[in-house]
Design a protein around this motif. Structure first.
Motif, PDB file in Angstrom:
ATOM      1  N   LYS A 124      -3.938 -25.465 -23.635  1.00  0.00           N
ATOM      2  CA  LYS A 124      -3.372 -26.741 -23.165  1.00  0.00           C
ATOM      3  C   LYS A 124      -3.365 -26.765 -21.634  1.00  0.00           C
ATOM      4  CE  LYS A 124      -0.561 -28.816 -26.695  1.00  0.00           C
ATOM      5  NZ  LYS A 124      -0.852 -27.998 -27.894  1.00  0.00           N
ATOM      6  N   ARG A 125      -3.435 -27.983 -21.087  1.00  0.00           N
ATOM      7  CA  ARG A 125      -3.334 -28.116 -19.635  1.00  0.00           C
ATOM      8  C   ARG A 125      -1.883 -27.925 -19.197  1.00  0.00           C
ATOM      9  NH1 ARG A 125      -5.751 -33.186 -20.436  1.00  0.00           N
ATOM     10  NH2 ARG A 125      -3.829 -34.068 -19.656  1.00  0.00           N
ATOM     11  N   SER A 126      -1.723 -27.537 -17.928  1.00  0.00           N
ATOM     12  CA  SER A 126      -0.380 -27.286 -17.408  1.00  0.00           C
ATOM     13  C   SER A 126       0.551 -28.473 -17.613  1.00  0.00           C
ATOM     14  CB  SER A 126      -0.445 -26.957 -15.921  1.00  0.00           C
ATOM     15  OG  SER A 126      -1.175 -25.787 -15.725  1.00  0.00           O
ATOM     16  N   ASP A 127       0.051 -29.689 -17.305  1.00  0.00           N
ATOM     17  CA  ASP A 127       0.954 -30.833 -17.383  1.00  0.00           C
ATOM     18  C   ASP A 127       1.394 -31.097 -18.819  1.00  0.00           C
ATOM     19  OD1 ASP A 127      -2.007 -31.810 -17.133  1.00  0.00           O
ATOM     20  OD2 ASP A 127      -0.994 -33.425 -18.197  1.00  0.00           O
ATOM     21  N   GLN A 128       0.515 -30.793 -19.778  1.00  0.00           N
ATOM     22  CA  GLN A 128       0.898 -30.963 -21.182  1.00  0.00           C
ATOM     23  C   GLN A 128       1.978 -29.956 -21.559  1.00  0.00           C
ATOM     24  OE1 GLN A 128      -3.077 -30.324 -22.688  1.00  0.00           O
ATOM     25  NE2 GLN A 128      -3.360 -32.507 -23.116  1.00  0.00           N
ATOM     26  N   ILE A 129       1.807 -28.730 -21.077  1.00  0.00           N
ATOM     27  CA  ILE A 129       2.784 -27.687 -21.382  1.00  0.00           C
ATOM     28  C   ILE A 129       4.144 -28.038 -20.796  1.00  0.00           C
ATOM     29  CG2 ILE A 129       3.362 -25.264 -20.948  1.00  0.00           C
ATOM     30  CD1 ILE A 129       0.316 -24.705 -21.129  1.00  0.00           C
ATOM     31  N   VAL A 130       4.122 -28.531 -19.553  1.00  0.00           N
ATOM     32  CA  VAL A 130       5.374 -28.913 -18.905  1.00  0.00           C
ATOM     33  C   VAL A 130       6.043 -30.042 -19.687  1.00  0.00           C
ATOM     34  CG1 VAL A 130       6.400 -29.854 -16.808  1.00  0.00           C
ATOM     35  CG2 VAL A 130       4.597 -28.149 -16.648  1.00  0.00           C
ATOM     36  N   SER A 131       5.232 -30.982 -20.160  1.00  0.00           N
ATOM     37  CA  SER A 131       5.807 -32.095 -20.911  1.00  0.00           C
ATOM     38  C   SER A 131       6.448 -31.639 -22.224  1.00  0.00           C
ATOM     39  CB  SER A 131       4.729 -33.137 -21.223  1.00  0.00           C
ATOM     40  OG  SER A 131       4.133 -33.561 -20.036  1.00  0.00           O
ATOM     41  N   LEU A 132       6.011 -30.500 -22.737  1.00  0.00           N
ATOM     42  CA  LEU A 132       6.612 -29.977 -23.962  1.00  0.00           C
ATOM     43  C   LEU A 132       7.989 -29.368 -23.697  1.00  0.00           C
ATOM     44  CD1 LEU A 132       3.555 -28.260 -25.696  1.00  0.00           C
ATOM     45  CD2 LEU A 132       4.780 -30.282 -26.472  1.00  0.00           C
ATOM     46  N   GLY A 133       8.296 -29.151 -22.401  1.00  0.00           N
ATOM     47  CA  GLY A 133       9.636 -28.660 -22.088  1.00  0.00           C
ATOM     48  C   GLY A 133       9.705 -27.295 -21.431  1.00  0.00           C
ATOM     49  N   ILE A 134       8.653 -26.922 -20.703  1.00  0.00           N
ATOM     50  CA  ILE A 134       8.707 -25.672 -19.955  1.00  0.00           C
ATOM     51  C   ILE A 134       8.548 -25.991 -18.473  1.00  0.00           C
ATOM     52  CG2 ILE A 134       7.641 -23.409 -19.568  1.00  0.00           C
ATOM     53  CD1 ILE A 134       6.629 -23.450 -22.385  1.00  0.00           C
ATOM     54  N   ALA A 135       9.459 -25.539 -17.633  1.00  0.00           N
ATOM     55  CA  ALA A 135       9.325 -25.771 -16.193  1.00  0.00           C
ATOM     56  C   ALA A 135       9.402 -24.437 -15.484  1.00  0.00           C
ATOM     57  CB  ALA A 135      10.433 -26.692 -15.710  1.00  0.00           C
ATOM     58  N   ARG A 136       8.873 -24.408 -14.276  1.00  0.00           N
ATOM     59  CA  ARG A 136       8.915 -23.148 -13.551  1.00  0.00           C
ATOM     60  C   ARG A 136       9.076 -23.356 -12.052  1.00  0.00           C
ATOM     61  NH1 ARG A 136       3.070 -20.349 -13.013  1.00  0.00           N
ATOM     62  NH2 ARG A 136       4.129 -19.226 -11.352  1.00  0.00           N
ATOM     63  N   THR A 137       9.448 -22.280 -11.382  1.00  0.00           N
ATOM     64  CA  THR A 137       9.436 -22.280  -9.914  1.00  0.00           C
ATOM     65  C   THR A 137       8.453 -21.196  -9.493  1.00  0.00           C
ATOM     66  OG1 THR A 137      11.180 -20.634  -9.745  1.00  0.00           O
ATOM     67  CG2 THR A 137      11.856 -22.949  -9.834  1.00  0.00           C
ATOM     68  N   PHE A 138       8.247 -21.077  -8.174  1.00  0.00           N
ATOM     69  CA  PHE A 138       7.216 -20.172  -7.687  1.00  0.00           C
ATOM     70  C   PHE A 138       7.791 -19.071  -6.801  1.00  0.00           C
ATOM     71  CE2 PHE A 138       5.464 -24.277  -8.512  1.00  0.00           C
ATOM     72  CZ  PHE A 138       4.334 -23.995  -9.265  1.00  0.00           C
ATOM     73  N   GLN A 139       7.054 -17.970  -6.805  1.00  0.00           N
ATOM     74  CA  GLN A 139       7.450 -16.824  -6.008  1.00  0.00           C
ATOM     75  C   GLN A 139       7.563 -17.200  -4.534  1.00  0.00           C
ATOM     76  OE1 GLN A 139       4.895 -13.653  -7.094  1.00  0.00           O
ATOM     77  NE2 GLN A 139       5.711 -12.248  -5.578  1.00  0.00           N
ATOM     78  N   THR A 140       6.471 -17.794  -3.999  1.00  0.00           N
ATOM     79  CA  THR A 140       6.557 -18.371  -2.663  1.00  0.00           C
ATOM     80  C   THR A 140       6.774 -19.860  -2.892  1.00  0.00           C
ATOM     81  OG1 THR A 140       4.174 -18.534  -2.772  1.00  0.00           O
ATOM     82  CG2 THR A 140       5.058 -16.751  -1.472  1.00  0.00           C
ATOM     83  N   ILE A 141       7.730 -20.418  -2.185  1.00  0.00           N
ATOM     84  CA  ILE A 141       8.111 -21.809  -2.438  1.00  0.00           C
ATOM     85  C   ILE A 141       6.900 -22.737  -2.353  1.00  0.00           C
ATOM     86  CG2 ILE A 141       9.554 -23.702  -1.621  1.00  0.00           C
ATOM     87  CD1 ILE A 141      11.476 -21.642  -0.569  1.00  0.00           C
ATOM     88  N   ARG A 142       6.726 -23.564  -3.353  1.00  0.00           N
ATOM     89  CA  ARG A 142       5.613 -24.516  -3.318  1.00  0.00           C
ATOM     90  C   ARG A 142       6.127 -25.929  -3.484  1.00  0.00           C
ATOM     91  NH1 ARG A 142       0.431 -21.822  -6.219  1.00  0.00           N
ATOM     92  NH2 ARG A 142      -0.563 -23.646  -5.367  1.00  0.00           N
ATOM     93  N   LEU A 143       6.846 -26.390  -2.483  1.00  0.00           N
ATOM     94  CA  LEU A 143       7.296 -27.778  -2.499  1.00  0.00           C
ATOM     95  C   LEU A 143       6.167 -28.665  -2.003  1.00  0.00           C
ATOM     96  CD1 LEU A 143      10.854 -27.318  -1.010  1.00  0.00           C
ATOM     97  CD2 LEU A 143      10.285 -27.930  -3.358  1.00  0.00           C
TER      98      LEU A 143
END
Lengths: 301, 367, 256
Positions: free
Chosen positions: C70-89
């Protein structure tokens, strides 16, 4: 059959020139990942230098032998063009090394157009001819006619490419170039003078283009638009071969030489050449974005 | 990224701004539409008091604004690097011209052509938009330099294809268009373009577009469907380039493949980066300044073509984000998106919440 | 049925084995830590779960959905979110926009609705704006809503990154070294924050962290990776006394 061999020779001749120019694109990209769009116009300038120097040296007063004039012309074109390339790098690209990559690419595009329009404004649009350094001798072998000029172009190009390949693979300078291209931040810590190596890369790329430019000028006319016309084809060669890869650029150059010569043989009009070449590029980029010999870069997350 | 200061401009405009602020709110709300309407009337009657030459310059300014704003969507807002905008312009120009010169008259609509002109432009725009997919699909896999090469190849292919279709004149070009593009028409299309693009920019798609520029991977990891965004952006940008192409064809009344070469694309690039990336106001400014500048330099003849490239190089070195880089003129920001509106809304939310529960630990106003 | 079920997850970069045979069963509401030396493959596990890389082998099931391919955006839409080791705002965008971008998948209006400013667009935008601001207010970023993200102090950038992840309305939150670069005071605040959002948003959390204080302090269960292999698993107390863990962290001599 004879025409086929004939066409193959023509393709090799043209492909040699494309390959020589493509090397400049690919070397610069390899070392600072910049598409140096100005390179085609640097090549154009080199042919003008060759034109002026060659014409001056061929004057009756000097009575120099053709081979000497040829060598001097090539050297002068190489030197002048290398200087130009180094200056461009120093004043237009270097200030942008920390800037977003797009800025440098746009600058390169701007520099190229500047060179083209500047030449147009100062020298004018009329096509020029390089003087004949050698009397043209045509040989016929098994019904195939070829000239000494053709042989010179193909042979000189091959020698230059072999030489470059050796320099990059075997010498200290070549090793330093590869070090910089591998890791710009660690290389200086290992004692590699990064700025100087980048300058040397630009100088070598431009001088090879100047060799190509002089050879090109011995067969075709010289005009301000050739930077775009020939430059784009050489650029496609570099991309087709895998930009950043030196052997890829050579292979790409010959492929494009064959595309240009054989398109009119297969399709009705020579005007389809651009279409074929750019479609080839587009299709290749979609299915193999990193060219024939290039490798994909991993994205760091 | 560094933001250039606009102190000079804002100082010049300060009295105007003060006058505007002093108006009662209902009047203020209608100021922009009223001004736009007044300008439209002026544009409509401009042929009676502006000479042909300056009308033409105004028309070019308008066409360039449409081109610049649409390319800015790709290069400025999305951060991709497209160098083939003229290719889309060509599609729009040829399609619209074929419609007004051949198709409509053949259907017996010859005398209605001036009224069908907007339709021709729209169809030209749609055709161009469709070809925008040619760039959109490769952009899923490649980025940066490689995508730049794709767009370049696209520009060259369009030019080469046009040169090889004899029915539409091949390299000789296509003519017979009536002079349908007027100052008023261009004005209307500029307003439409800027209005629609503004709405797009301040929408979900616009934010998605910006997030791709900022960090494509992070963007997909906060649920942005980057493919959908890219398709949208490339198609919309190509659509407006097509509209501009149609307008262009019906003012110069003669188009040939060379009119849409990489040089034309570079001109649009200069205007984008002169005015400022990620700014519609910047696009208006960049297109206006550059077009007028080139006209003023006309006496220099060939030398004026040296100016554009030189300007581009200097801009990149000294002001890579352009005059208005990532800033926007106030009237181009939807009222509900302006800083003070957002701050007021925030204040309301805080009051409401404070009455109910505590915020996150170490939060509140500690920042 | 666990919420997240990972079986035999293996990933190679060229010839380099980054993760080997990784297993994880996650029950709703758990807070699990993953620790291990640098290069142990921790972040790679996150990248595999969120679709940044496609695993060489193995399966990842999230609430019954197969995530592999699955693509990342699909996975996120299923309910998984993450942050990054080095901030990626999104550095040049406003704090509000950073959070609003995370609403992307939930917006239901199309392009034409947007460009013509139809009522649906106006309504949904107003709703999105309000919810994003509410979240910011809740996360203690109310004063900075209109700031450019890069102008926030470091600690608040971390906080905004977590807020942005929360805006996707996740069930599972993956935090990649949230305490990196923080001073002890900030770390204490962060630990409190993590526990608070876990309650408030009813989250399941996986935490990668180098700061032992954080992991030992708030995780209920810990997995230890070394060279892509899982070398230990258990409660904080069990992990602290596990000889293989001590060896991986301190080298063999320290054990003797």
């Amino acid at each position: 059959m004879q025409t086929l061999v004939q066409q193959v020779l023509n393709a090799l001749q043209l492909g040699s020139v494309y390959a020589l120019i493509a090397l400049g694109y690919t070397m610069v990209y390899g070392i600072i990942t910049l598409i140096n769009f100005a390179h085609g116009d640097i090549f154009m300038v080199s042919t003008y230098v060759a034109f002026f120097v060659g014409t001056a040296l061929m004057s009756q007063l000097l009575r120099l032998p053709g081979i000497v004039v040829f060598v001097l012309t090539v050297l002068a074109a190489m030197f002048a063009t290398a200087l130009l390339a180094v200056l461009i790098e120093r004043f237009a690209y270097k200030p942008l090394r920390q800037a977003p990559r797009v800025s440098a690419v746009i600058t390169a595009l701007g520099v190229g157009l500047f060179l083209e329009n500047f030449t147009l404004a100062t020298i004018g649009p009329d096509p020029r001819f390089l003087p004949k350094f050698f009397p043209v001798v045509t040989f016929t072998m098994g019904g195939v006619a070829f000239s000494n000029i053709q042989i010179i172009i193909i042979a000189v190009s091959a020698v230059v490419m072999l030489l470059l390949d050796t320099i990059v693979r075997r010498t200290m300078v070549g090793m330093a170039m590869r070090a910089v291209s591998w890791d710009k931040f660690t290389a200086p810590l290992m004692g590699v003078p990064v700025d100087r190596i980048i300058s040397i890369t630009f100088a070598i790329g431009a001088s090879i283009a100047a060799i190509g430019g002089t050879l090109f000028g011995m067969v075709y006319t010289v005009d301000p638009y050739m930077g775009i016309r020939i430059g784009w084809w050489a650029f496609i060669s570099a991309v087709v071969g895998g930009i950043g890869n030196i052997r890829g650029a050579m292979i790409g150059g010959y492929i494009l030489g064959f595309v240009e010569i054989f398109t009119p043989v297969i399709l009705p009009a020579s005007t389809y050449r651009d279409f074929v070449a750019f479609s080839l590029l587009l299709v290749l980029l979609i299915f193999r974005p990193y060219g024939i010999l290039g490798r994909p870069v991993a994205q760091k997350v | 990224m560094k933001r250039p200061s606009l102190s000079f401009l804002s100082r010049v405009l300060a009295p105007l701004r003060a006058a505007y602020e002093s108006l009662p709110p209902p009047v203020r709300r209608w100021t922009t539409p009223m001004l736009l309407a007044v300008f439209f009337v002026i544009a409509l009657f401009s042929p009676s008091f502006i000479n042909l030459y300056w009308q033409q310059v105004l028309i070019y300014v308008g066409i360039n604004i449409i081109l610049t704003a649409s390319l800015n969507l790709v290069n400025g807002y999305m951060g991709e690097f497209s160098v083939g905008h003229a290719g889309f312009m060509a599609v729009g120009a040829y399609v619209a011209s074929i419609l007004t010169v051949w198709v409509f008259p053949r259907w017996g609509l010859g005398e209605y052509v001036p009224y069908l002109f907007p339709l021709a432009l729209l169809i030209g725009g749609l055709a161009a938009g469709l070809t925008g997919l040619v760039i959109a699909f490769p952009s899923f896999r490649t980025r940066g330099d490689y995508l730049a090469i794709v767009t370049l190849a696209w520009n060259m292919i369009v030019k080469s294809v046009l040169e090889n279709i004899d029915a539409i004149g091949g390299p000789r070009g296509f003519m017979g268009m009536q002079k349908l593009t007027s100052v008023a028409w261009v004005y209307v299309w500029v307003i439409i373009t800027i209005y629609l693009l503004r709405n797009l920019v301040y929408s979900n798609f616009g934010r998605g577009t910006l997030s791709i520029r900022e960090d494509e991977i992070a963007s997909s990891l906060v649920s942005v469907d980057t493919r959908k965004v890219k398709i949208t952006v490339f198609v919309v940008a190509a659509f407006f380039a097509g509209i501009a192409g149609g307008l262009f064809a019906h003012i110069i009344q003669f188009i040939n493949p060379r009119s849409f070469s990489i040089l034309k694309s570079t001109d649009v690039l200069v205007m984008v980066y002169l005015g400022g990336i990620g700014s519609l106001g910047g696009s208006i400014l960049g297109a206006t300044v550059y077009t007028v500048l080139l006209e003023l330099l006309r006496p220099l003849q060939v030398w004026r073509w040296v100016v554009g490239p030189l300007l581009l190089v200097l801009l990149m070195i000294f002001r890579p984000y352009g005059i208005m880089g990532m800033r926007e003129w106030r009237f181009l920001i939807p009222p509900e998106e302006r800083v003070e509106t957002v701050a007021a809304l925030m204040e309301r939310i805080r009051r409401k919440r404070e009455a109910v529960a505590a915020p996150a630990p170490a939060g509140g106003s500690s920042g | 049925m666990p919420m997240l079920r990972i079986r035999g997850l293996t990933h190679y970069f060229g010839g380099l084995r980054a993760v080997h045979d990784f297993h994880l069963d996650l029950e709703p509401g758990e807070l699990v830590g993953i620790i291990g030396p640098n290069g142990a493959g921790k972040t790679t596990v996150f990248n595999l779960i969120t679709g940044v890389y496609r695993p060489t082998e193995g399966e990842i099931l999230f609430n019954g959905h197969n995530l592999v391919g699955k693509r990342s955006d699909q996975i996120v839409s299923l309910g998984i979110a993450r942050t990054f080791q080095t901030i990626r705002l999104f550095k040049n965008l406003s704090v509000l926009d950073n959070v609003r971008i995370a609403h992307f998948a939930r917006a239901s209006y199309g392009v034409l609705t947007a460009v013509f400013r139809l009522p649906k667009y106006v309504r949904e935008e107003a709703e999105t704006r309000e919810r994003a601001l509410e979240l910011l207010e809740l996360m203690g970023l109310s004063e900075q809503a209109t700031w450019v993200a890069s102008s926030l102090p470091y600690g608040l950038q971390r906080r905004l990154e977590i807020a942005r992840a929360l805006a996707t309305e996740p069930r599972l939150l993956l935090l990649d070294e949230p305490a990196a670069g923080m001073n002890p005071g900030e770390i204490a605040e962060l630990m409190e924050l993590i526990q608070w959002i876990r309650q408030r948003f009813d989250l399941t959390i996986v935490l990668i962290e180098h700061q032992m204080r954080v992991v030992m302090g708030i995780c209920e269960r810990i997995k230890v990776l070394d060279f892509g292999e899982t070398i230990a698993e258990g409660t904080p107390v069990e992990i602290q006394n596990n000889p293989r863990v001590i060896e991986a962290y301190l080298g063999e001599e320290a054990v003797v």
